[in-house]
Design a protein around this motif. Structure first.
Motif, mmCIF file in Angstrom:
data_model
loop_
_atom_site.group_PDB
_atom_site.id
_atom_site.type_symbol
_atom_site.label_atom_id
_atom_site.label_comp_id
_atom_site.label_asym_id
_atom_site.label_seq_id
_atom_site.Cartn_x
_atom_site.Cartn_y
_atom_site.Cartn_z
ATOM 1 N N SER A 67 0.863 -1.186 0.000
ATOM 2 C CA SER A 67 0.000 0.000 0.000
ATOM 3 C C SER A 67 0.896 1.232 0.000
ATOM 4 O O SER A 67 2.097 1.128 0.265
ATOM 5 C CB SER A 67 -0.887 0.023 1.249
ATOM 6 O OG SER A 67 -0.090 0.316 2.385
ATOM 7 N N SER A 68 0.307 2.378 -0.240
ATOM 8 C CA SER A 68 1.136 3.582 -0.228
ATOM 9 C C SER A 68 1.482 4.024 1.194
ATOM 10 O O SER A 68 2.498 4.675 1.403
ATOM 11 C CB SER A 68 0.468 4.698 -1.025
ATOM 12 O OG SER A 68 0.630 4.406 -2.398
ATOM 13 N N LEU A 69 0.649 3.656 2.148
ATOM 14 C CA LEU A 69 1.048 3.933 3.534
ATOM 15 C C LEU A 69 2.289 3.098 3.864
ATOM 16 O O LEU A 69 3.180 3.552 4.575
ATOM 17 C CB LEU A 69 -0.090 3.619 4.519
ATOM 18 C CG LEU A 69 -1.338 4.506 4.417
ATOM 19 C CD1 LEU A 69 -2.264 4.259 5.599
ATOM 20 C CD2 LEU A 69 -0.978 5.983 4.341
ATOM 21 N N MET A 72 5.221 4.936 2.344
ATOM 22 C CA MET A 72 5.668 6.050 3.194
ATOM 23 C C MET A 72 6.573 5.542 4.319
ATOM 24 O O MET A 72 7.653 6.082 4.556
ATOM 25 C CB MET A 72 4.456 6.736 3.844
ATOM 26 C CG MET A 72 3.641 7.603 2.921
ATOM 27 S SD MET A 72 2.278 8.358 3.857
ATOM 28 C CE MET A 72 1.250 8.954 2.522
ATOM 29 N N PHE A 92 -3.289 13.648 3.701
ATOM 30 C CA PHE A 92 -2.325 12.626 3.271
ATOM 31 C C PHE A 92 -0.891 13.056 3.559
ATOM 32 O O PHE A 92 -0.049 12.229 3.918
ATOM 33 C CB PHE A 92 -2.554 12.245 1.809
ATOM 34 C CG PHE A 92 -3.774 11.390 1.647
ATOM 35 C CD1 PHE A 92 -3.765 10.053 2.030
ATOM 36 C CD2 PHE A 92 -4.962 11.929 1.175
ATOM 37 C CE1 PHE A 92 -4.905 9.256 1.927
ATOM 38 C CE2 PHE A 92 -6.110 11.146 1.059
ATOM 39 C CZ PHE A 92 -6.084 9.808 1.438
ATOM 40 N N ASN A 137 -0.116 15.490 -5.062
ATOM 41 C CA ASN A 137 -1.553 15.661 -5.313
ATOM 42 C C ASN A 137 -2.301 15.301 -4.032
ATOM 43 O O ASN A 137 -2.317 14.143 -3.626
ATOM 44 C CB ASN A 137 -1.978 14.742 -6.459
ATOM 45 C CG ASN A 137 -3.267 15.163 -7.112
ATOM 46 O OD1 ASN A 137 -3.321 16.186 -7.802
ATOM 47 N ND2 ASN A 137 -4.324 14.405 -6.899
ATOM 48 N N THR A 139 -5.199 14.369 -2.254
ATOM 49 C CA THR A 139 -6.501 13.770 -2.555
ATOM 50 C C THR A 139 -7.615 14.288 -1.646
ATOM 51 O O THR A 139 -8.780 14.278 -2.015
ATOM 52 C CB THR A 139 -6.395 12.240 -2.391
ATOM 53 O OG1 THR A 139 -5.156 11.814 -2.943
ATOM 54 C CG2 THR A 139 -7.515 11.512 -3.085
ATOM 55 N N ASP A 165 4.770 11.837 -3.194
ATOM 56 C CA ASP A 165 3.525 11.066 -3.179
ATOM 57 C C ASP A 165 2.718 11.465 -4.418
ATOM 58 O O ASP A 165 2.204 12.578 -4.495
ATOM 59 C CB ASP A 165 2.757 11.392 -1.884
ATOM 60 C CG ASP A 165 1.397 10.710 -1.802
ATOM 61 O OD1 ASP A 165 0.850 10.331 -2.854
ATOM 62 O OD2 ASP A 165 0.872 10.581 -0.674
ATOM 63 N N VAL A 167 0.241 9.397 -5.503
ATOM 64 C CA VAL A 167 -0.745 8.321 -5.418
ATOM 65 C C VAL A 167 -1.974 8.609 -6.271
ATOM 66 O O VAL A 167 -2.451 7.743 -6.995
ATOM 67 C CB VAL A 167 -1.151 8.044 -3.955
ATOM 68 C CG1 VAL A 167 -2.237 6.973 -3.898
ATOM 69 C CG2 VAL A 167 0.049 7.588 -3.136
ATOM 70 N N SER A 186 -0.487 4.145 -5.630
ATOM 71 C CA SER A 186 -1.282 2.928 -5.429
ATOM 72 C C SER A 186 -2.109 2.664 -6.679
ATOM 73 O O SER A 186 -2.522 3.592 -7.356
ATOM 74 C CB SER A 186 -2.246 3.101 -4.253
ATOM 75 O OG SER A 186 -1.538 3.210 -3.049
ATOM 76 N N GLN A 188 -5.179 1.462 -6.953
ATOM 77 C CA GLN A 188 -6.644 1.620 -6.884
ATOM 78 C C GLN A 188 -7.105 3.035 -7.213
ATOM 79 O O GLN A 188 -8.281 3.344 -7.116
ATOM 80 C CB GLN A 188 -7.176 1.199 -5.504
ATOM 81 C CG GLN A 188 -6.976 2.190 -4.366
ATOM 82 C CD GLN A 188 -5.635 2.041 -3.674
ATOM 83 O OE1 GLN A 188 -4.707 1.496 -4.246
ATOM 84 N NE2 GLN A 188 -5.529 2.527 -2.455
ATOM 85 N N LYS A 189 -6.170 3.916 -7.570
ATOM 86 C CA LYS A 189 -6.564 5.274 -7.947
ATOM 87 C C LYS A 189 -6.559 5.357 -9.476
ATOM 88 O O LYS A 189 -7.477 4.852 -10.089
ATOM 89 C CB LYS A 189 -5.623 6.275 -7.285
ATOM 90 C CG LYS A 189 -5.370 5.995 -5.800
ATOM 91 C CD LYS A 189 -6.133 6.865 -4.839
ATOM 92 C CE LYS A 189 -6.103 6.293 -3.429
ATOM 93 N NZ LYS A 189 -5.875 7.251 -2.378
HETATM 94 C C1 LIG Z 1 -4.954 7.029 -1.204
HETATM 95 C C2 LIG Z 1 -3.758 7.816 -0.884
HETATM 96 C C3 LIG Z 1 -2.741 7.314 -0.041
HETATM 97 C C4 LIG Z 1 -2.850 5.981 0.636
HETATM 98 O O1 LIG Z 1 -2.828 4.923 -0.273
HETATM 99 P P1 LIG Z 1 -3.076 3.438 0.296
HETATM 100 O O2 LIG Z 1 -2.887 2.574 -0.889
HETATM 101 O O3 LIG Z 1 -4.480 3.431 0.841
HETATM 102 O O4 LIG Z 1 -2.087 3.209 1.363
HETATM 103 C C5 LIG Z 1 -1.626 8.100 0.175
HETATM 104 N N1 LIG Z 1 -1.501 9.328 -0.371
HETATM 105 C C6 LIG Z 1 -2.468 9.851 -1.162
HETATM 106 C C7 LIG Z 1 -2.272 11.211 -1.749
HETATM 107 C C8 LIG Z 1 -3.615 9.116 -1.443
HETATM 108 O O5 LIG Z 1 -4.560 9.624 -2.237
#
Ligand SMILES: *Cc1c(COP(=O)(O)O)cnc(C)c1O
Length: 345
Positions: A67-69, A72, A92, A137, A139, A165, A167, A186, A188-189
């Motif tokens: 995941s993006s967390l 980080m 974020f 960006n 979110t 970031d 994401v 990530s 899923q975006k």
């Molecule tokens: C969604 C998002 C994250 C977290 O991504 P995960 O895959 O849920 O860990 C981090 N930074 C930004 C800017 C996001 O939009």
């Protein structure tokens, strides 16, 4: 009837995802070993396609995290001994700060308001800082940091690595990796895939410098990456699907995808009531509207038409509407959404 998701992640799926999923099952992808020749071929393909799509040079490695967390946390653990610097205007970016603090790092935080531009020409970064973290960006509020501003900062502080970031702006955002040491997103975006996979792009210096021990230290990720593998049993299915999606995006061409994103954003922006006034720092991929306290009512009415949009974040929960404008959202779908919102707003 199926719903149409304009939520900023998870979001609408990539149109051909069902077809790719069928292909994956037909080819036994969920069962194959992550040490098999077949998996290594998949990784090689994804990497090649990602390098084309996002212009990732050979100086940078591509790692697969969950995941993006996680990205980080690994960035902080692997590249910061004592001190990190963060630019933050909302949730974020604050998550990045909180991650560094949880790892007992000293954090310098430059906080700015959502409609403000970072004064990159004058902001002072202490010499003890080992990493600059920027949420390109945001979110949660639809603001962005222009790449030119980030490059100006890099020019002023060439020896401090930057972690970006991206994401919710990838693949739209045209990052120049000669100026960015590390970036992550990530799937899923803006890739329209199920969640559970983050792509971390790290330059060779950062990857090799790490002294971290244990799970997902950069040198261990690097030694496996060279063999087109991962240290753990990864999300093989999603890695495969990402390869298919990126291949499809490359067939279309990133320039066309970027142009279409701009065109769709302009159409949404015609609604007015934009939370971020200044076009230079307004995101094209997550557009936030002031709904004047009608957030819930508007979301309910859209839901009756099977259209799902995001609500506001945090204190703006009932005041904002957040709209994702990702490559998987077609022009026709955006037109339909805008037509509905014109009646409701
Ligand atoms: C969604 C998002 C994250 C977290 O991504 P995960 O895959 O849920 O860990 C981090 N930074 C930004 C800017 C996001 O939009």
């Amino acid at each position: 009837m199926k719903k149409l998701f304009f939520t900023p992640g998870p979001s609408q799926i990539y149109p051909k995802l069902e077809k790719f999923m069928g292909k994956a099952f037909k080819n036994d992808i969920p069962s194959i070993s992550h040490r098999s020749e077949m998996f290594m071929e998949i990784v090689k393909d994804v990497e090649r396609e990602l390098r084309v799509l996002l212009s990732i040079p050979q100086t940078h490695h591509i790692f697969f995290l969950s995941s993006s967390l996680e990205s980080m946390e690994r960035i902080i653990e692997n590249s910061v001994k004592k001190t990190s610097f963060h630019f933050a205007n909302s949730a974020f970016a604050e998550e990045f700060v909180a991650t560094a603090r949880a790892k007992k790092k000293k954090t310098h935080v430059y906080r700015f308001l959502p409609g403000e531009r970072i004064p990159v020409e004058s902001v002072v970064i202490p010499s003890t800082v080992e990493l600059i973290c920027i949420t390109q960006n945001e979110t949660s509020n639809g603001s962005c940091v222009p790449l030119d501003d980030i490059y100006t900062l890099k020019k002023r502080y060439p020896t401090i690595p930057i972690a970006l970031d991206i994401v919710s702006s990838a693949p739209y955002i045209a990052t120049d990796f000669n100026k960015i040491d590390c970036a992550f997103f990530s799937v899923q975006k803006g890739f329209g895939l199920p969640a559970g996979l983050s792509i971390l792009v790290v330059n060779d210096t950062m990857a090799k410098k790490s002294r971290k021990k244990g799970y997902h230290n950069f040198p261990s990720l690097l030694s496996k990456s060279i063999k087109n593998q991962t240290p753990e049993t990864p999300n093989v299915l999603n890695i495969y699907l990402l390869g298919e999606v990126v291949k499809d995006m490359n067939k279309k061409g990133i320039e066309i995808i970027r142009q279409e994103t701009d065109d769709k954003a302009a159409h949404i922006e015609e609604l007015g009531s934009l939370f971020i006034d200044n076009a230079r720092i307004r995101s094209k991929t997550v557009i936030v509207l002031n709904a004047g306290g009608k957030t819930n009512e508007i979301r309910e009415k859209l839901k009756e038409k099977n259209i799902i949009v995001g609500k506001g974040y945090g204190k703006y929960k009932d005041a904002h509407i957040r709209i994702a404008n990702f490559p998987q959202h077609s022009k026709e779908q955006v037109r339909m959404l805008v037509a509905e919102l014109k009646i409701l707003m």
